[in-house]
Design an enzyme around this catalytic site. Structure first.
Site, PDB file in Angstrom:
ATOM      1  N   MET A   1     -54.042 100.369  44.152  1.00  0.00           N
ATOM      2  CA  MET A   1     -54.950  99.756  43.300  1.00  0.00           C
ATOM      3  C   MET A   1     -55.805 100.334  42.350  1.00  0.00           C
ATOM      4  O   MET A   1     -55.857  99.885  41.255  1.00  0.00           O
ATOM      5  CB  MET A   1     -55.856  98.715  44.335  1.00  0.00           C
ATOM      6  CG  MET A   1     -54.964  97.734  45.163  1.00  0.00           C
ATOM      7  SD  MET A   1     -53.853  96.840  44.249  1.00  0.00           S
ATOM      8  CE  MET A   1     -54.712  95.503  43.507  1.00  0.00           C
TER       9      MET A   1
ATOM     10  N   ASP B   1     -62.392 109.852  43.703  1.00  0.00           N
ATOM     11  CA  ASP B   1     -61.746 109.897  45.066  1.00  0.00           C
ATOM     12  C   ASP B   1     -62.057 110.867  45.983  1.00  0.00           C
ATOM     13  O   ASP B   1     -62.116 112.030  45.301  1.00  0.00           O
ATOM     14  CB  ASP B   1     -60.235 109.621  44.483  1.00  0.00           C
ATOM     15  CG  ASP B   1     -59.424 109.242  45.854  1.00  0.00           C
ATOM     16  OD1 ASP B   1     -58.894 107.898  45.832  1.00  0.00           O
ATOM     17  OD2 ASP B   1     -59.338 109.848  46.921  1.00  0.00           O
TER      18      ASP B   1
ATOM     19  N   VAL C   1     -61.331 101.514  47.878  1.00  0.00           N
ATOM     20  CA  VAL C   1     -60.900 102.480  48.954  1.00  0.00           C
ATOM     21  C   VAL C   1     -60.025 101.618  49.951  1.00  0.00           C
ATOM     22  O   VAL C   1     -60.044 100.252  49.779  1.00  0.00           O
ATOM     23  CB  VAL C   1     -62.089 103.333  49.357  1.00  0.00           C
ATOM     24  CG1 VAL C   1     -62.651 104.017  48.205  1.00  0.00           C
ATOM     25  CG2 VAL C   1     -63.112 102.482  50.030  1.00  0.00           C
TER      26      VAL C   1
ATOM     27  N   GLU D   1     -59.240  99.619  53.318  1.00  0.00           N
ATOM     28  CA  GLU D   1     -59.643  98.139  53.599  1.00  0.00           C
ATOM     29  C   GLU D   1     -60.366  98.348  55.036  1.00  0.00           C
ATOM     30  O   GLU D   1     -60.071  97.838  56.013  1.00  0.00           O
ATOM     31  CB  GLU D   1     -58.305  97.205  53.548  1.00  0.00           C
ATOM     32  CG  GLU D   1     -58.999  95.722  54.066  1.00  0.00           C
ATOM     33  CD  GLU D   1     -59.511  94.765  52.795  1.00  0.00           C
ATOM     34  OE1 GLU D   1     -60.164  95.533  51.884  1.00  0.00           O
ATOM     35  OE2 GLU D   1     -59.626  93.694  52.882  1.00  0.00           O
TER      36      GLU D   1
ATOM     37  N   LYS E   1     -66.456 100.875  53.207  1.00  0.00           N
ATOM     38  CA  LYS E   1     -66.826 100.141  51.787  1.00  0.00           C
ATOM     39  C   LYS E   1     -68.480 100.298  52.117  1.00  0.00           C
ATOM     40  O   LYS E   1     -69.107 100.486  51.034  1.00  0.00           O
ATOM     41  CB  LYS E   1     -66.275  98.821  51.694  1.00  0.00           C
ATOM     42  CG  LYS E   1     -64.918  98.801  51.552  1.00  0.00           C
ATOM     43  CD  LYS E   1     -64.121  97.766  51.125  1.00  0.00           C
ATOM     44  CE  LYS E   1     -62.638  97.640  50.987  1.00  0.00           C
ATOM     45  NZ  LYS E   1     -62.228  98.256  49.792  1.00  0.00           N
TER      46      LYS E   1
ATOM     47  N   SER F   1     -59.224  92.771  49.699  1.00  0.00           N
ATOM     48  CA  SER F   1     -58.489  91.700  49.841  1.00  0.00           C
ATOM     49  C   SER F   1     -58.918  90.628  50.695  1.00  0.00           C
ATOM     50  O   SER F   1     -58.548  89.312  50.556  1.00  0.00           O
ATOM     51  CB  SER F   1     -57.450  92.066  50.369  1.00  0.00           C
ATOM     52  OG  SER F   1     -56.716  93.298  49.898  1.00  0.00           O
TER      53      SER F   1
ATOM     54  N   HIS G   1     -61.187  90.898  42.697  1.00  0.00           N
ATOM     55  CA  HIS G   1     -60.014  91.146  43.508  1.00  0.00           C
ATOM     56  C   HIS G   1     -58.549  91.162  42.639  1.00  0.00           C
ATOM     57  O   HIS G   1     -58.200  89.828  42.054  1.00  0.00           O
ATOM     58  CB  HIS G   1     -59.835  89.995  44.717  1.00  0.00           C
ATOM     59  CG  HIS G   1     -58.668  90.178  45.387  1.00  0.00           C
ATOM     60  ND1 HIS G   1     -58.126  88.810  46.047  1.00  0.00           N
ATOM     61  CD2 HIS G   1     -58.088  91.307  45.887  1.00  0.00           C
ATOM     62  CE1 HIS G   1     -56.871  89.458  46.524  1.00  0.00           C
ATOM     63  NE2 HIS G   1     -56.891  90.823  46.455  1.00  0.00           N
TER      64      HIS G   1
ATOM     65  N   ASN H   1     -55.368  84.831  49.464  1.00  0.00           N
ATOM     66  CA  ASN H   1     -54.804  85.446  50.699  1.00  0.00           C
ATOM     67  C   ASN H   1     -55.281  84.340  52.071  1.00  0.00           C
ATOM     68  O   ASN H   1     -54.442  84.528  53.128  1.00  0.00           O
ATOM     69  CB  ASN H   1     -55.472  86.919  50.979  1.00  0.00           C
ATOM     70  CG  ASN H   1     -54.768  87.679  49.933  1.00  0.00           C
ATOM     71  OD1 ASN H   1     -53.601  87.549  49.603  1.00  0.00           O
ATOM     72  ND2 ASN H   1     -55.407  88.900  49.816  1.00  0.00           N
TER      73      ASN H   1
END
Ligand code: NAD
Length: 412
Positions: free
Chosen positions: A18, A37, A94, A96, A101, A123, A144, A194
């Site tokens: 993503m 990262d 990063v 899920e 997070k 998500s 998102h 979702n």
């Protein structure tokens, strides 16, 4: 934050699937991006992918060589949060995982300038739980994107309980700059898209146990006009994502609906990436081929679970799939997770391959007549149980002689 504020400098944390698409999307729209990262190899692979993507666009005549070079010049890999201090917006992409997070948002909150916007590409996680670890919940929201983020048109802007109107306006403006179709969603598990996908995919999984096979479900929905049926879609996305999430959370492994997915993953049938999933794929090919081994696996799991398999025709597959979307969509409307039914349709048309000519699931429901939809839901409720109970909003609208399209903007 004033309404006139424009994002001059962005940052992205995460250089996986993503993060890469988001970075390409931002830089292609003229926005400089700092990229962080924890894994330096992911960053260099990400930079290579961005370079290759733009080079490909040059060969296709979509952008000039000079534009490709300008895009690349907008990217800068960094290795510390301190380097992000002056950005106007950061998008986190990063793994899920809520704790991870939260840890990152704490760091961002303590290092970024006070008026910076902090966004997560989660998500399904709770945006308020992420915002709560910061000193600036009014400037936290979900952005998102859909995979691949530089190609898919949809952007769900997830409004937390404390997200300010100015920040939402900024997010809409950003969506426009990126050429996205932006829809504001409330904060609930899975947001609009979702959350609806879960009820739809669960129904497809139930039909597998009751008697259908993946290629039949997919073919019926593709004949209806979906870009891809649910099982082909899971093969593309990776069946293992939800399997790993179930294992991590220590939840859901025993659910009957998870048994086929569990069994496929135990056999390392993760989908296209392992050459086998619900389908099999010849070396290097994305062509989904019917695999009788999967049929046998489904039949044996269904037997163990006590199902007496029966013939399920295409009409039933389409009816149950669409009605699952519509009923959940109505609950989403009722809870004010979506502002109106058109927004739900935009999500399904631009992010989930719903047939454009049908105009989205809510539009489809109104075209059938909401009273007919309610009757069909009641029939399914009698046959298959309480999860089919019509959403209270549907019952209310039918009684008032109105449709889902009348909800919102004070019309109902
Ligand atoms: P991914 O596994 O491809 O990439 C995650 C990246 O995060 C890796 O490069 C990893 O090195 C990096 N990372 C991990 N811990 C870190 C840390 N502490 N600091 C900095 N970097 C760290 O994941 P993805 O598929 O890109 O998903 C990212 C997020 O986007 C998830 O929240 C996911 O739910 C969401 N999302 C995924 C999709 C999809 O289709 N893949 C679609 C929409 C949203």
């Amino acid at each position: 934050m004033s309404d006139g504020f424009e994002i001059q400098q962005a940052a992205v944390v995460g250089a996986g699937t993503m993060g890469r698409g988001i970075v390409i999307s931002l830089a292609s729209a003229g926005i400089p991006v700092l990229w962080l990262d924890a894994n330096a190899q992911m960053l260099s692979a990400g930079l290579k992918m961005a370079t290759d993507t733009w080079a490909h666009q040059v060969t296709k005549g979509r952008i000039s060589q000079a534009q490709a070079e300008q895009n690349l010049a907008r990217l800068q890999a960094v290795d510390s949060y301190a380097a992000l201090a002056d950005v106007d917006l950061v998008i986190e992409a990063v793994y899920e995982n809520l704790e991870l997070k939260q840890e990152i948002f704490r760091l961002l909150d303590s290092t970024l300038k006070p008026d910076a916007i902090l966004a997560s590409n989660t998500s399904a996680l709770n945006i308020d739980a992420i915002a709560a670890v910061t000193s600036r919940p009014a400037q936290v929201l979900g952005l998102h994107f859909f995979s691949p983020a530089h190609i898919m048109k949809l952007l769900e802007i997830v409004r937390g309980a404390h997200t300010s109107a100015a920040v939402l306006a900024q997010a809409r403006q950003l969506g426009q700059r990126l050429g996205k179709v932006a829809v504001v969603a409330g904060n609930c598990r899975g947001f609009i898209g979702n959350r609806m996908l879960k009820t739809y995919a669960d129904e497809a999984r139930k039909m597998l146990l009751e008697g259908a096979l993946p290629q039949q479900v997919d073919a019926a929905l593709q004949a209806f006009g979906f870009a891809m049926g649910p099982f082909r879609m899971y093969d593309v996305v990776g069946i293992d994502l939800e399997w790993r999430a179930r294992q991590l959370a220590g939840q859901g492994m025993d659910s009957p609906l998870a048994q086929v997915d569990n069994a496929l993953c135990e056999r390392e049938r993760f989908g296209q990436k392992t050459g086998r999933g619900y389908y099999r794929y010849a070396e290097g090919s994305r062509e989904a081929e019917h695999d009788p081994q999967v049929d046998a696996l489904i039949e044996s799991i269904a037997r163990e679970l006590g199902y007496r398999r029966r013939v399920i025709d295409d009409q039933e597959i389409i009816e149950r799939s669409l009605l699952a979307l519509v009923n959940e969509g109505a609950k989403i409307l009722e809870e004010n997770i979506a502002a109106n039914s058109h927004d739900i349709d935009l999500v399904y048309l631009n992010g989930y391959g719903f047939p454009a000519q049908v105009g989205g699931p809510m539009n489809w429901a109104d075209a059938q007549g909401l009273a007919t939809i309610e009757q069909r839901l009641q029939a399914l409720q009698q046959q298959h149980g309480e999860h089919w109970k019509p959403a209270a909003l549907i019952t209310r609208l039918v009684a008032a002689g109105k449709g889902l399209g009348n909800v919102g903007e004070g019309r109902v």
